[in-house]
Write an enzyme that holds these catalytic residues in place. Structure first.
Site, PDB file in Angstrom:
ATOM      1  N   LEU A   1       0.894  -1.279  -0.011  1.00 34.89           N
ATOM      2  CA  LEU A   1       0.190   0.142   0.022  1.00 34.89           C
ATOM      3  C   LEU A   1       0.801   1.201  -0.004  1.00 34.89           C
ATOM      4  O   LEU A   1       0.855   2.067  -0.944  1.00 34.89           O
ATOM      5  CB  LEU A   1      -1.051  -0.088   1.307  1.00 34.89           C
ATOM      6  CG  LEU A   1      -1.851   1.113   1.359  1.00 34.89           C
ATOM      7  CD1 LEU A   1      -3.127   1.216   0.368  1.00 34.89           C
ATOM      8  CD2 LEU A   1      -2.639   1.349   2.758  1.00 34.89           C
ATOM      9  N   LEU A   2       1.810   1.439   1.136  1.00 30.61           N
ATOM     10  CA  LEU A   2       2.743   2.543   0.985  1.00 30.61           C
ATOM     11  C   LEU A   2       3.649   2.496  -0.159  1.00 30.61           C
ATOM     12  O   LEU A   2       3.929   3.635  -0.740  1.00 30.61           O
ATOM     13  CB  LEU A   2       3.291   2.699   2.438  1.00 30.61           C
ATOM     14  CG  LEU A   2       4.464   3.891   2.608  1.00 30.61           C
ATOM     15  CD1 LEU A   2       3.627   5.288   2.248  1.00 30.61           C
ATOM     16  CD2 LEU A   2       5.241   3.780   3.879  1.00 30.61           C
TER      17      LEU A   2
ATOM     18  N   TYR B   1       1.890  -6.504  17.117  1.00 33.96           N
ATOM     19  CA  TYR B   1       2.492  -5.727  16.074  1.00 33.96           C
ATOM     20  C   TYR B   1       3.425  -4.672  16.622  1.00 33.96           C
ATOM     21  O   TYR B   1       4.337  -4.276  15.919  1.00 33.96           O
ATOM     22  CB  TYR B   1       1.160  -5.114  15.302  1.00 33.96           C
ATOM     23  CG  TYR B   1       1.585  -4.167  14.097  1.00 33.96           C
ATOM     24  CD1 TYR B   1       2.431  -4.604  12.857  1.00 33.96           C
ATOM     25  CD2 TYR B   1       1.038  -2.934  14.252  1.00 33.96           C
ATOM     26  CE1 TYR B   1       2.791  -3.585  12.041  1.00 33.96           C
ATOM     27  CE2 TYR B   1       1.626  -1.971  13.303  1.00 33.96           C
ATOM     28  CZ  TYR B   1       2.147  -2.228  12.217  1.00 33.96           C
ATOM     29  OH  TYR B   1       2.601  -1.481  11.140  1.00 33.96           O
TER      30      TYR B   1
END
Length: 309
Positions: A11-12, A129
């Site tokens: 995505l980035l 995470y």
């Protein structure tokens, strides 16, 4: 300037590739590949060394990582590899080849109890995470002391599948019109990937120019929303019913989601100027393709467009 973008299929990474398109840039992919990208496993020292040896970059940007809870909960070892081991190997290889490194981290290194967070605020991640991303920061700093670390919040942008962003997944739930309860406690600061990519470009240029930067930088959109608020905003913007969406506390009650991780970004805006994008005007084209989840994107009605702002 020569740049290598690891994780360029994500995505980035896709936005970073566009932001760096006037440079000599090499993008990599592994689990997801795309035309024009070099295949490289960021958890393989041999793959990294070979690629950097060929590209001879001035700067390396590490966009590799697994942030989706459903993925890192199901395969924690693989998620740790992508978030920690890849960061360590990339930092080691970048230093050995004489390039500068920009490493992407997250606001989830904080516990959400004392926002806004400065770059030197004590981290205290609540979930796996966040812990992995903090370990990755430590590994990067140990292997490549002059690296720049950029912490970002939740991102949104053109998605390849609904679950790629929280926002497009919310759009799918709004469009499905099935009863759903969404957290209305934890605040997120959705930031457009193109905005984050412009920040990456500026930081990468500053690194190559030898400009002194702090060890850690923060960037975030200024508007904060809960999942419920974003879903209602989507429904209102497209004139869709929202009665099936109920406010809840699921994320907050779980205890592993920060309530508010707003990042203090005052160190960067003066240098970056007008890169900020406003969520309320930027989100409609991102979510529009996912409001009719039963149909593939290519078959969406051509006359289905967001109303003008």
């Amino acid at each position: 300037m020569r740049a290598v973008i690891f994780g360029a299929s994500g995505l980035l990474g896709r936005s970073v590739m566009r932001a760096f398109n006037d440079m000599t840039v090499t993008g990599t992919g592994f689990s997801r590949t795309a035309p024009g990208l070099a295949r490289a496993d960021a958890t393989s020292a041999d793959d990294i060394d070979r690629l950097l040896g060929r590209a001879q970059p001035d700067v390396v940007v590490n966009c590799v990582g697994e942030r989706r809870p459903q993925r890192w909960a199901a395969t924690p070892d693989q998620a740790r590899d992508k978030n920690v081991d890849a960061a360590r190997l990339l930092a080691q290889s970048t230093r050995q080849c004489g390039a500068r490194l920009l490493h992407i981290s997250t606001d989830y290194v904080f516990d959400g109890k004392a926002a806004p967070y400065r770059p030197d605020s004590p981290p205290n991640p609540l979930n796996a995470y966040g812990r992995w991303k903090l370990l990755a920061e430590h590994a990067v700093r140990a292997a490549c002391p002059d690296a720049a670390i950029l912490r970002l919040p939740v991102l949104y942008g053109p998605a390849q599948f609904a679950a790629e962003t929280n926002l497009t997944e919310l759009a799918r739930q709004v469009g499905a019109r099935a009863p759903v309860e969404l957290d209305d406690v934890c605040v997120r600061y959705p930031t457009h990937t193109d905005e984050a990519a412009e920040v990456c470009r500026w930081l990468a240029g500053a690194l190559v120019r030898g400009q002194r930067l702090g060890a850690v930088a923060h960037w975030s959109a200024e508007q904060g929303f809960t999942k419920y608020q974003m879903a209602v905003l989507i429904a209102d913007r497209f004139g869709l019913p929202a009665g099936h969406i109920r406010p809840g506390e699921a994320d907050a009650v779980s205890g592993d989601r920060p309530i508010d991780c707003r990042l203090d970004c005052r160190d960067l805006p003066e240098a970056l100027g007008t890169v900020r994008r406003h969520f309320t005007t930027e989100f409609p084209p991102v979510v529009e393709p996912w409001l009719l989840p039963a149909e593939p994107i290519s078959t969406l009605r051509k006359d289905f467009h967001a109303p003008c702002v």
